[in-house]
Motif scaffolding. Structure first.
Motif, short mmCIF file in Angstrom:
data_model
loop_
_atom_site.label_atom_id
_atom_site.label_comp_id
_atom_site.label_asym_id
_atom_site.label_seq_id
_atom_site.Cartn_x
_atom_site.Cartn_y
_atom_site.Cartn_z
N MET A 1 0.62 -1.03 -0.55
CA MET A 1 0.27 0.15 -0.14
C MET A 1 0.98 1.08 0.05
SD MET A 1 -2.53 1.57 2.57
CE MET A 1 -4.50 -0.18 1.87
N ILE A 2 0.81 2.35 -0.88
CA ILE A 2 1.34 3.64 -0.97
C ILE A 2 0.35 4.55 0.27
CG2 ILE A 2 1.90 5.54 -2.38
CD1 ILE A 2 2.25 3.33 -4.56
N VAL A 3 1.26 5.04 1.34
CA VAL A 3 0.75 5.79 2.21
C VAL A 3 1.01 7.36 1.72
CG1 VAL A 3 -0.20 6.36 4.04
CG2 VAL A 3 -0.29 4.14 3.26
N GLN A 4 0.35 8.54 1.68
CA GLN A 4 1.14 9.13 1.59
C GLN A 4 0.37 10.73 2.39
OE1 GLN A 4 1.51 11.21 -2.23
NE2 GLN A 4 2.51 9.91 -2.97
N GLU A 5 0.81 11.48 2.71
CA GLU A 5 0.37 12.47 4.23
C GLU A 5 0.16 13.73 2.88
OE1 GLU A 5 1.88 12.73 7.77
OE2 GLU A 5 1.38 10.42 7.93
N ILE A 6 -0.93 14.18 2.98
CA ILE A 6 -0.86 16.05 1.67
C ILE A 6 -1.70 16.84 2.85
CG2 ILE A 6 -0.56 14.70 -0.19
CD1 ILE A 6 -3.26 14.48 -0.54
N LYS A 7 -1.44 18.10 2.37
CA LYS A 7 -2.74 18.93 2.60
C LYS A 7 -3.69 18.99 2.28
CE LYS A 7 1.21 21.82 4.10
NZ LYS A 7 1.17 22.32 6.10
N ALA A 8 -4.62 19.14 2.20
CA ALA A 8 -6.08 20.18 1.64
C ALA A 8 -6.39 21.48 1.24
CB ALA A 8 -7.54 20.14 2.94
N LYS A 9 -6.60 20.99 0.52
CA LYS A 9 -6.94 21.62 -1.06
C LYS A 9 -5.53 22.03 -1.89
CE LYS A 9 -10.34 24.30 1.97
NZ LYS A 9 -10.38 25.22 2.19
N ILE A 10 -4.50 21.65 -2.04
CA ILE A 10 -3.22 21.60 -2.96
C ILE A 10 -3.41 19.93 -3.78
CG2 ILE A 10 -1.26 21.53 -2.69
CD1 ILE A 10 -1.39 22.94 -0.02
N ALA A 11 -3.43 20.51 -5.02
CA ALA A 11 -3.46 19.19 -5.66
C ALA A 11 -2.52 18.75 -5.74
CB ALA A 11 -3.41 19.69 -7.07
N GLN A 12 -2.19 17.28 -5.93
CA GLN A 12 -1.28 15.83 -5.58
C GLN A 12 -0.48 15.33 -6.82
OE1 GLN A 12 1.39 16.43 -2.72
NE2 GLN A 12 0.05 18.03 -2.69
N ILE A 13 0.57 15.55 -7.53
CA ILE A 13 0.20 14.68 -8.26
C ILE A 13 1.02 13.34 -7.63
CG2 ILE A 13 2.10 14.02 -10.81
CD1 ILE A 13 -0.09 16.13 -10.80
N ILE A 14 0.04 12.12 -8.02
CA ILE A 14 0.46 10.97 -7.62
C ILE A 14 1.38 9.80 -8.95
CG2 ILE A 14 0.26 8.64 -6.52
CD1 ILE A 14 -2.19 10.52 -5.20
N THR A 15 2.39 9.59 -8.81
CA THR A 15 3.28 8.97 -10.01
C THR A 15 3.57 7.43 -9.80
OG1 THR A 15 4.03 10.66 -10.42
CG2 THR A 15 5.20 8.78 -11.28
N LEU A 16 2.83 6.68 -10.37
CA LEU A 16 2.62 5.06 -10.42
C LEU A 16 3.40 4.38 -11.60
CD1 LEU A 16 -1.15 5.06 -9.19
CD2 LEU A 16 1.00 4.86 -7.63
N PRO A 17 4.49 3.64 -11.32
CA PRO A 17 4.92 3.11 -12.45
C PRO A 17 4.33 2.08 -12.95
CG PRO A 17 6.19 2.18 -9.92
CD PRO A 17 4.84 3.72 -9.83
N VAL A 18 3.70 1.51 -14.84
CA VAL A 18 3.49 0.77 -15.26
C VAL A 18 4.70 -0.26 -15.74
CG1 VAL A 18 2.08 0.04 -16.72
CG2 VAL A 18 0.86 1.70 -15.17
N ARG A 19 4.63 -1.19 -15.80
CA ARG A 19 5.77 -2.26 -15.98
C ARG A 19 5.20 -3.03 -17.49
NH1 ARG A 19 10.87 -3.03 -15.87
NH2 ARG A 19 10.71 -2.28 -13.75
N ASN A 20 4.95 -3.28 -18.34
CA ASN A 20 5.05 -4.50 -19.16
C ASN A 20 5.80 -5.22 -19.40
OD1 ASN A 20 4.40 -5.59 -22.01
ND2 ASN A 20 4.92 -3.71 -23.05
N TRP A 21 5.99 -6.26 -18.64
CA TRP A 21 6.26 -7.61 -18.81
C TRP A 21 6.23 -8.48 -20.62
CZ3 TRP A 21 2.23 -6.04 -16.47
CH2 TRP A 21 1.05 -6.66 -16.87
N LEU A 22 5.99 -8.20 -21.42
CA LEU A 22 5.42 -8.87 -22.20
C LEU A 22 6.72 -7.93 -23.86
CD1 LEU A 22 1.96 -8.71 -23.44
CD2 LEU A 22 3.17 -10.20 -22.26
N MET A 23 6.63 -8.84 -24.77
CA MET A 23 7.28 -7.75 -25.63
C MET A 23 7.25 -7.55 -26.81
SD MET A 23 11.35 -7.89 -25.00
CE MET A 23 10.62 -7.78 -23.35
#
Length: 97
Positions: A1-23
């Protein structure tokens, strides 16, 4: 689980890595689901699909903003529409004033 603490009313960019296991290139459909009752003061936005080149990884950017304090738990799921294979992330955003 990814847990982040942020402030209200401020937009956050969450970056998630997506891996391609195929060729071969994979196109993933992206969905997210909030646990419990959806609070209209919480906004989650991001692209509906992501294309990942063969045998590599690409970052998916998700925009999250909450207009009041509290905890929001949600799951982001990346599904290959052809093979139905998927990967997912569980996130918990702790919002303070």
């Amino acid at each position: 689980m990814i847990v982040q603490e942020i402030k209200a009313k401020i937009a956050q960019i969450i970056t998630l890595p997506v891996r391609n296991w195929l060729m071969e290139i994979q196109r993933f459909s992206v969905t997210w689901e909030i646990e419990g009752v959806h609070d209209p003061g919480v906004i989650i936005r991001g692209a509906n699909t992501i294309d990942v080149p063969p045998g590599s990884m690409k970052d998916y950017k998700l925009n999250f903003v909450s207009y009041k304090q509290g905890v929001t738990k949600f799951t982001v799921k990346f599904t290959n529409l052809v093979s139905k294979e998927y990967l997912y992330y569980n996130l918990e955003m702790k919002v303070a004033s």
